[in-house]
Structure formats: C-alpha cells, structure tokens
Design a protein around this motif. Structure first.
Motif, PDB file in Angstrom:
ATOM      1  N   GLY A  66       0.826  -1.184   0.000  1.00 12.29           N
ATOM      2  CA  GLY A  66       0.000   0.000   0.000  1.00 12.29           C
ATOM      3  C   GLY A  66       0.870   1.247   0.000  1.00 12.29           C
ATOM      4  N   GLN A  67       0.211   2.401   0.027  1.00 14.13           N
ATOM      5  CA  GLN A  67       0.944   3.665  -0.061  1.00 14.13           C
ATOM      6  C   GLN A  67       1.450   4.145   1.289  1.00 14.13           C
ATOM      7  OE1 GLN A  67      -2.273   3.433   0.198  1.00 14.13           O
ATOM      8  NE2 GLN A  67      -2.871   5.006   1.658  1.00 14.13           N
ATOM      9  N   GLY A  68       0.931   3.564   2.359  1.00 19.27           N
ATOM     10  CA  GLY A  68       1.383   3.933   3.694  1.00 19.27           C
ATOM     11  C   GLY A  68       0.482   4.963   4.354  1.00 19.27           C
ATOM     12  N   THR A  69       0.471   4.936   5.667  1.00 19.58           N
ATOM     13  CA  THR A  69      -0.293   5.906   6.439  1.00 19.58           C
ATOM     14  C   THR A  69       0.564   6.375   7.617  1.00 19.58           C
ATOM     15  OG1 THR A  69      -2.419   6.307   7.569  1.00 19.58           O
ATOM     16  CG2 THR A  69      -1.432   4.127   7.868  1.00 19.58           C
ATOM     17  N   GLN A  70       0.550   7.674   7.866  1.00 16.77           N
ATOM     18  CA  GLN A  70       1.410   8.250   8.894  1.00 16.77           C
ATOM     19  C   GLN A  70       0.790   8.063  10.276  1.00 16.77           C
ATOM     20  OE1 GLN A  70       4.519   9.972   8.619  1.00 16.77           O
ATOM     21  NE2 GLN A  70       4.456   9.746  10.857  1.00 16.77           N
ATOM     22  N   VAL A  71       1.612   7.585  11.193  1.00 18.15           N
ATOM     23  CA  VAL A  71       1.231   7.477  12.601  1.00 18.15           C
ATOM     24  C   VAL A  71       2.220   8.320  13.401  1.00 18.15           C
ATOM     25  CG1 VAL A  71       1.089   5.951  14.596  1.00 18.15           C
ATOM     26  CG2 VAL A  71       0.176   5.217  12.385  1.00 18.15           C
ATOM     27  N   THR A  72       1.711   9.284  14.143  1.00 19.57           N
ATOM     28  CA  THR A  72       2.557  10.165  14.941  1.00 19.57           C
ATOM     29  C   THR A  72       2.085  10.133  16.388  1.00 19.57           C
ATOM     30  OG1 THR A  72       2.894  11.633  13.046  1.00 19.57           O
ATOM     31  CG2 THR A  72       3.460  12.487  15.223  1.00 19.57           C
ATOM     32  N   ILE A  73       3.009   9.820  17.283  1.00 13.59           N
ATOM     33  CA  ILE A  73       2.697   9.734  18.707  1.00 13.59           C
ATOM     34  C   ILE A  73       3.427  10.855  19.432  1.00 13.59           C
ATOM     35  CG2 ILE A  73       2.584   8.234  20.718  1.00 13.59           C
ATOM     36  CD1 ILE A  73       1.149   7.212  18.151  1.00 13.59           C
ATOM     37  N   SER A  74       2.669  11.706  20.086  1.00 10.25           N
ATOM     38  CA  SER A  74       3.262  12.812  20.818  1.00 10.25           C
ATOM     39  C   SER A  74       3.494  12.418  22.277  1.00 10.25           C
ATOM     40  CB  SER A  74       2.356  14.028  20.745  1.00 10.25           C
ATOM     41  OG  SER A  74       1.117  13.757  21.372  1.00 10.25           O
ATOM     42  N   SER A  75       4.562  12.948  22.838  1.00 15.90           N
ATOM     43  CA  SER A  75       4.911  12.605  24.233  1.00 15.90           C
ATOM     44  C   SER A  75       4.265  13.557  25.222  1.00 15.90           C
ATOM     45  CB  SER A  75       6.423  12.612  24.406  1.00 15.90           C
ATOM     46  OG  SER A  75       6.929  13.879  24.060  1.00 15.90           O
TER      47      SER A  75
END
Length: 121
Positions: free
Chosen positions: A112-121
């Motif tokens: 697939g094209q990918g999906t962004q996952v961002t985890i903030s602290s």
C-alpha cells in the motif's frame, strides 16, 4: 493485480490507541498479510504478520500492545495499536505475499501507499 489501501493513521498522545486498516482490491484470503513501518532516517522494519490460517507474528517491541487481524469477507487486515509510544511514530505500510510467510519486506510483492502514525509525548 492486488491493490492495498491503508487508512486509520493520525496523531495521538502517548498511551493512546489507533486502528489501522488495509483494504485489498483482490482476493487475499490465501495471502500472508503484514504491516511494516519506517521512521524518518531509519530502515523499514517488520511490525506484524498474519497467515491465511490466522497465525500471527510480531516484532518484540510491539508484543502485547499491537494486534493484527483480518476480516476475510471484507478482504481487510487490521492493526490495533494500544499503549502507543513516541517510538512507534512512523509511516505504516501494509504488504501482501501470495505464498509463504516471511519477516523480510523485500519478499512481499504487494504494498500500500502507507499511512502516517505520529505519537506525541
């Protein structure tokens, strides 16, 4: 030709949850399906895989926090991610392989094209 489309990425705080989905255009019930991720400046790494029979594999750092599953009727694979950490931040990509199971991204033919996952602290 199998096409994979991911969804479900986003920005969440540490400790939160996300569920990624990977919808396949073709029949993938006999495929091993996997999730990989790539963080900025790092190599792509294996996250989880599920075989046609439902056997699952995980990288050690996500065991007990992530769950891979598949819904055959919808040709969809999911990655439930709980207790997320900042180090889980990456682009997550779904991949499929018609025969056998492997943890090596180079041996998956469909992506697939990918999906962004961002985890903030």
């Amino acid at each position: 030709q199998v096409q994979l489309v991911e969804s479900g990425g986003g920005l969440v705080q540490a400790g939160g949850s996300l569920r990624l989905s990977c919808a396949a255009s073709g029949r993938t019930s006999t495929y091993t399906m996997a999730w990989f991720r790539q963080a900025p400046g790092k190599e792509r790494e294996f996250v989880a895989a599920i075989t046609p029979s439902g056997t699952t594999y995980y990288r050690d750092s996500v065991k007990g926090r992530f769950t891979i599953s598949r819904e055959y009727a919808k040709n969809t694979v999911y990655l439930q991610m709980n207790s997320l950490k900042p180090e889980d931040t990456a682009v997550y990509s779904c991949a499929g392989r018609s025969q056998g199971t492997t943890l090596y991204s180079a041996q998956y033919a469909y992506w697939g094209q990918g999906t962004q996952v961002t985890i903030s602290s």
